[in-house]
Design a protein around this motif. Structure first.
Motif, PDB file in Angstrom:
ATOM      1  N   GLU A   1       0.828  -1.207   0.000  1.00 36.01           N
ATOM      2  CA  GLU A   1       0.000   0.000   0.000  1.00 36.01           C
ATOM      3  C   GLU A   1       0.866   1.262   0.000  1.00 36.01           C
ATOM      4  OE1 GLU A   1      -3.231   0.342  -0.475  1.00 36.01           O
ATOM      5  OE2 GLU A   1      -3.433  -1.819  -0.660  1.00 36.01           O
TER       6      GLU A   1
ATOM      7  N   LYS B   1       2.391   1.692  -3.533  1.00 35.66           N
ATOM      8  CA  LYS B   1       1.422   2.220  -4.496  1.00 35.66           C
ATOM      9  C   LYS B   1       1.303   3.730  -4.403  1.00 35.66           C
ATOM     10  CE  LYS B   1      -2.515   0.406  -3.635  1.00 35.66           C
ATOM     11  NZ  LYS B   1      -3.837  -0.200  -3.534  1.00 35.66           N
TER      12      LYS B   1
ATOM     13  N   ARG C   1       0.101  -9.166  -7.599  1.00 37.66           N
ATOM     14  CA  ARG C   1      -0.326  -7.775  -7.777  1.00 37.66           C
ATOM     15  C   ARG C   1       0.864  -6.821  -7.679  1.00 37.66           C
ATOM     16  NH1 ARG C   1      -5.630  -5.225  -5.122  1.00 37.66           N
ATOM     17  NH2 ARG C   1      -6.509  -6.582  -6.705  1.00 37.66           N
ATOM     18  N   THR C   2       1.777  -7.094  -6.760  1.00 32.85           N
ATOM     19  CA  THR C   2       2.978  -6.262  -6.615  1.00 32.85           C
ATOM     20  C   THR C   2       3.802  -6.291  -7.899  1.00 32.85           C
ATOM     21  OG1 THR C   2       3.037  -6.679  -4.235  1.00 32.85           O
ATOM     22  CG2 THR C   2       5.067  -5.898  -5.250  1.00 32.85           C
TER      23      THR C   2
ATOM     24  N   TYR D   1       1.996  -4.313 -10.685  1.00 33.51           N
ATOM     25  CA  TYR D   1       2.200  -2.865 -10.542  1.00 33.51           C
ATOM     26  C   TYR D   1       3.614  -2.479 -10.935  1.00 33.51           C
ATOM     27  CZ  TYR D   1      -2.165  -1.585  -8.160  1.00 33.51           C
ATOM     28  OH  TYR D   1      -3.466  -1.307  -7.861  1.00 33.51           O
ATOM     29  N   SER D   2       4.593  -3.272 -10.499  1.00 33.47           N
ATOM     30  CA  SER D   2       5.981  -2.904 -10.777  1.00 33.47           C
ATOM     31  C   SER D   2       6.312  -3.010 -12.264  1.00 33.47           C
ATOM     32  CB  SER D   2       6.946  -3.759  -9.956  1.00 33.47           C
ATOM     33  OG  SER D   2       6.977  -5.089 -10.409  1.00 33.47           O
TER      34      SER D   2
ATOM     35  N   SER E   1       4.136  -2.182 -14.593  1.00 36.28           N
ATOM     36  CA  SER E   1       3.314  -1.191 -15.286  1.00 36.28           C
ATOM     37  C   SER E   1       4.152  -0.006 -15.755  1.00 36.28           C
ATOM     38  CB  SER E   1       2.198  -0.701 -14.363  1.00 36.28           C
ATOM     39  OG  SER E   1       2.735   0.163 -13.373  1.00 36.28           O
TER      40      SER E   1
ATOM     41  N   GLN F   1       3.968   2.998 -15.125  1.00 33.96           N
ATOM     42  CA  GLN F   1       4.254   3.994 -14.097  1.00 33.96           C
ATOM     43  C   GLN F   1       5.611   3.755 -13.444  1.00 33.96           C
ATOM     44  OE1 GLN F   1       1.240   4.483 -11.115  1.00 33.96           O
ATOM     45  NE2 GLN F   1       2.459   5.889  -9.914  1.00 33.96           N
TER      46      GLN F   1
ATOM     47  N   CYS G   1      10.598   5.168  -9.934  1.00 38.51           N
ATOM     48  CA  CYS G   1      10.593   4.276 -11.092  1.00 38.51           C
ATOM     49  C   CYS G   1      11.890   3.475 -11.105  1.00 38.51           C
ATOM     50  CB  CYS G   1      10.404   5.045 -12.399  1.00 38.51           C
ATOM     51  SG  CYS G   1      11.844   5.953 -12.973  1.00 38.51           S
TER      52      CYS G   1
END
Length: 190
Positions: free
Chosen positions: A9, A12, A78-79, A82-83, A85, A87, A105
């Motif tokens: 969290e 993110k 999920r981690t 996201y990593s 992605s 972003q 990043c």
């Protein structure tokens, strides 16, 4: 698992955050620097991998929704998603922090991050039958998604917040602390 969830969290919202993996004493230096995105991701993944070895695959039905092997696998997936992605998996950050871009990043694009995320997601899918989780597909194309949100404690849920049976933090008496325009609803869905 709970530490990994909290770090996820924070990751993110803030990117690289200080990694604290020991008890801090008042006499310690509390000016703890932020870690890089890569270090935080690796820390979360390490905690998830370790949690998988300790957590059970299932609980008795009255304890459904607690952290299981599947929850740790899902958090890892999920981690990694996201990593991978745009972003985070980029050489051009959304905000230029100069020499500190590695806090928000990776500072490079690596296609293999997508493969790691896909492999981790496949591990969750492979675990699901062992954990008693199934993908809801028998309600019809238009109703499957609706079903998983409306039917409390359905078999698609891997990890859930169930503080008071079907009541959660946004139902009475807790809804009085909800921000304006946030309405209570049933819990147990994650």
């Amino acid at each position: 698992f709970i530490r990994a969830l909290n770090y996820f969290e924070m990751f993110k919202h803030y990117g690289g955050v200080p990694i604290i993996d020991k008890r801090i004493q008042l006499t310690d230096d509390l000016k703890i620097p932020r870690n890089t995105i890569e270090e935080v991701i690796n820390f979360i993944i390490k905690d998830c991998d370790e949690a998988v070895t300790f957590l059970p695959s299932t609980y008795p039905s009255n304890l459904r929704g607690r952290a299981t092997k599947g929850a740790a696998l899902a958090l890892k997936a999920r981690t990694l998603l996201y990593s991978a992605s745009p972003q985070f998996n980029t050489s051009i950050p959304y905000l230029d922090l100069g020499e500190h871009n590695n806090l928000i990043c990776y500072e490079n694009y690596d296609e293999s991050r997508w493969k790691k995320a896909a492999d981790a997601a496949k591990a969750v899918i492979d675990w699901a039958p062992e954990g008693g989780c199934i993908l809801i597909t028998d309600q019809g194309v238009k109703k499957n998604y609706k079903y998983v949100w409306e039917v409390y404690d359905n078999q698609e849920i891997i990890f859930a917040e169930k503080s008071l049976s079907y009541k959660g933090k946004w139902t009475r008496p807790w809804n009085s602390i909800a921000p304006p325009n946030v309405y209570p609803g049933s819990s147990g869905q994650n």
